[in-house]
Motif scaffolding. Structure first.
Motif, mmCIF file in Angstrom:
data_model
loop_
_atom_site.group_PDB
_atom_site.id
_atom_site.type_symbol
_atom_site.label_atom_id
_atom_site.label_comp_id
_atom_site.label_asym_id
_atom_site.label_seq_id
_atom_site.Cartn_x
_atom_site.Cartn_y
_atom_site.Cartn_z
ATOM 1 N N UNK A 290 0.847 -1.189 0.000
ATOM 2 C CA UNK A 290 0.000 0.000 0.000
ATOM 3 C C UNK A 290 0.885 1.241 0.000
ATOM 4 N N UNK A 291 0.667 2.097 -0.964
ATOM 5 C CA UNK A 291 1.332 3.395 -1.006
ATOM 6 C C UNK A 291 0.299 4.456 -0.674
ATOM 7 N N UNK A 292 0.613 5.324 0.290
ATOM 8 C CA UNK A 292 -0.293 6.403 0.651
ATOM 9 C C UNK A 292 0.415 7.742 0.509
ATOM 10 N N UNK A 293 -0.173 8.636 -0.274
ATOM 11 C CA UNK A 293 0.338 9.999 -0.403
ATOM 12 C C UNK A 293 -0.598 10.920 0.366
ATOM 13 N N UNK A 294 -0.003 11.783 1.208
ATOM 14 C CA UNK A 294 -0.766 12.705 2.037
ATOM 15 C C UNK A 294 -0.683 14.095 1.439
ATOM 16 N N UNK A 295 -1.846 14.713 1.231
ATOM 17 C CA UNK A 295 -1.909 16.013 0.569
ATOM 18 C C UNK A 295 -2.697 16.976 1.448
ATOM 19 N N UNK A 296 -2.013 17.776 2.264
ATOM 20 C CA UNK A 296 -2.704 18.686 3.190
ATOM 21 C C UNK A 296 -3.518 19.737 2.439
ATOM 22 N N UNK A 297 -4.739 19.993 2.927
ATOM 23 C CA UNK A 297 -5.587 21.015 2.332
ATOM 24 C C UNK A 297 -5.956 22.112 3.320
ATOM 25 N N UNK A 298 -5.808 21.858 4.615
ATOM 26 C CA UNK A 298 -6.050 22.845 5.662
ATOM 27 C C UNK A 298 -5.374 22.340 6.920
ATOM 28 N N UNK A 299 -5.313 23.175 7.945
ATOM 29 C CA UNK A 299 -4.666 22.749 9.189
ATOM 30 C C UNK A 299 -5.353 21.522 9.772
ATOM 31 N N UNK A 300 -6.645 21.355 9.480
ATOM 32 C CA UNK A 300 -7.401 20.227 10.029
ATOM 33 C C UNK A 300 -8.038 19.376 8.934
ATOM 34 N N UNK A 301 -7.380 19.301 7.768
ATOM 35 C CA UNK A 301 -7.914 18.483 6.677
ATOM 36 C C UNK A 301 -6.778 17.995 5.794
ATOM 37 N N UNK A 302 -6.809 16.709 5.435
ATOM 38 C CA UNK A 302 -5.802 16.142 4.550
ATOM 39 C C UNK A 302 -6.458 15.112 3.633
ATOM 40 N N UNK A 303 -6.042 15.110 2.380
ATOM 41 C CA UNK A 303 -6.448 14.060 1.444
ATOM 42 C C UNK A 303 -5.388 12.965 1.486
ATOM 43 N N UNK A 304 -5.836 11.718 1.579
ATOM 44 C CA UNK A 304 -4.921 10.581 1.604
ATOM 45 C C UNK A 304 -5.291 9.657 0.449
ATOM 46 N N UNK A 305 -4.408 9.573 -0.545
ATOM 47 C CA UNK A 305 -4.667 8.662 -1.663
ATOM 48 C C UNK A 305 -3.957 7.349 -1.393
ATOM 49 N N UNK A 306 -4.728 6.274 -1.375
ATOM 50 C CA UNK A 306 -4.220 4.935 -1.094
ATOM 51 C C UNK A 306 -4.184 4.135 -2.395
ATOM 52 N N UNK A 307 -2.993 3.653 -2.746
ATOM 53 C CA UNK A 307 -2.811 2.799 -3.922
ATOM 54 C C UNK A 307 -2.486 1.384 -3.436
ATOM 55 N N UNK A 308 -3.234 0.395 -3.889
ATOM 56 C CA UNK A 308 -2.914 -0.993 -3.557
ATOM 57 C C UNK A 308 -2.207 -1.621 -4.750
ATOM 58 N N UNK A 309 -1.004 -2.129 -4.515
ATOM 59 C CA UNK A 309 -0.161 -2.701 -5.553
ATOM 60 C C UNK A 309 0.003 -4.194 -5.330
ATOM 61 N N UNK A 310 -0.220 -4.974 -6.385
ATOM 62 C CA UNK A 310 -0.132 -6.430 -6.299
ATOM 63 C C UNK A 310 0.842 -6.932 -7.368
ATOM 64 N N UNK A 311 1.327 -8.183 -7.245
ATOM 65 C CA UNK A 311 2.380 -8.657 -8.159
ATOM 66 C C UNK A 311 1.991 -8.683 -9.629
#
Length: 380
Positions: A290-311
């Protein structure tokens, strides 16, 4: 064919495994503290956006998001219209998703586009996936126009070890992404197949998400009904690769498995996690990642994109069911319903002013290391 089983672990990965085989890292328990304002102060957040996210290389996606030449994906997570492409030569690029004619968004939506050219919907200016302006209607209306000077605005981009990095700052240093690439090559991150991806909108400061993946103290408690029983409580090891952290947590297996030097055995015994500074997480589970990229949008808000990678892509209904089960357990259950929910509840508590400092124990040392690095980056 996936080649991860043929690639040996790196010396650093094996060193962490050896520590686990010996019962985990030996540290004197120490209490440390972090100011609650690190998660609640708007001025602090603004400084982080400028100095951490505005100047440093950031991960935008795994290479698997664009597995073939001739692909593009719009991306708005970092607060600006971006476009990730792989040109016909196979080179990855990150552009501003903005037509150079009148500033119109070039590609709409958020899904994959497969095409050899990108056509602006407003006036049909046409670009290659390498960003070059190829054609425009009525060239007679633009006498002397230099098409070479009107390509898409490309941001510094580097693909290394199966990840696509970019930066908003032209002077960003990509040396550390290149170094991390050696670790990721060891388990063939670049050769994985993207099974699913999802973006979570979490009502929490971005650092609360990072904190959750920098300690194993919560695993037996927060994840008691899901993945907690698979891990040994408090048996972990970790180190640094530049400003990034690498950690390993052992499952209930024999010590000899932790000391193995082949990936299939090692991955059955150990979960490796990479906390890439400032805000990316890679979790290497026994048969997927699982790769997760965190993208802050406000002091109390963040977007987290989760990528699931398989063989490899699922070849049978049985394989598809297996991966769907894993996806639902991790993304919707462990991450969404437990880790991200805990972060949101923590944000509510910190915003209330009930505590002015967070108290960290000996099993949470990675959090303090991360916050110290963030402080240093803000000052430097």
């Amino acid at each position: 064919m996936n080649v991860a089983a043929k690639i040996a672990p790196t010396p650093g990965q094996l060193a962490l495994a050896k520590q686990l085989a010996e019962g985990g890292a030996r540290r004197e328990p120490t209490i440390t503290r972090i100011d609650a304002a690190a998660y609640t102060d708007p001025a602090r957040y603004a400084a982080e956006r400028e100095r951490l996210f505005g100047r440093r290389p950031l991960v935008i996606a795994p290479s698997a998001l664009l597995p073939e030449p001739g692909m593009a994906v719009p991306h708005d997570g970092y607060g600006k219209p971006l476009l990730v492409t792989r040109d016909r030569e196979g080179v990855a690029h990150v552009f501003l998703n903005v037509c150079q004619h009148r500033g119109t968004r070039l590609v709409e939506g958020g899904e994959m586009v497969c095409a050899s050219k990108l056509v602006c919907p407003y006036h049909a200016w046409t670009y290659g996936l390498d960003g070059k302006l190829l054609a425009l209607p009525r060239t007679d209306a633009f006498p002397g126009l230099d098409k070479a000077a009107l390509g898409l605005k490309r941001l510094p981009t580097r693909e290394a070890g199966g990840l696509i990095w970019f930066a908003f700052d032209e002077s960003a240093d990509f040396a550390e992404p290149d170094t991390l690439g050696h670790d990721f090559d060891a388990f063939d991150l670049a050769g994985q197949h993207l099974f699913k991806r999802r973006t979570h909108d979490v009502a929490a400061n971005w650092k609360l998400i990072m904190d959750a993946f920098l300690e194993s103290y919560h695993v037996q408690r927060l994840h008691a009904a899901t993945i907690g029983p698979f891990f040994k409580d408090g048996v972990a090891s970790g180190d640094l690769i530049g400003s990034h952290q690498r950690s390993a947590v052992g499952r209930d297996v024999e010590a000899i498995e932790c000391a193995a030097e082949d990936w299939p055995t090692l991955r059955r015994a150990i979960t490796y996690t990479y906390q890439m500074f400032p805000a990316t997480i890679l979790i290497v589970s026994p048969d997927y990642m699982n790769l997760m990229t965190l993208m802050p949008r406000a002091v109390d808000r963040v977007l987290v994109e989760d990528f699931m990678l398989i063989p490899e892509p699922p070849a049978t209904d049985k394989a598809l069911t297996h991966w769907e089960k894993s996806w639902n357990l991790l993304d919707g259950g462990v991450f969404g319903a437990e880790d991200f929910r805990a972060a949101a509840l923590g944000q509510e508590g910190l915003m209330s002013g009930a505590i002015d400092r967070l108290t960290l124990g000996g099993l949470e040392g990675g959090i303090k290391v991360f916050h110290d690095a963030a402080e240093a980056a803000l000052i430097g």
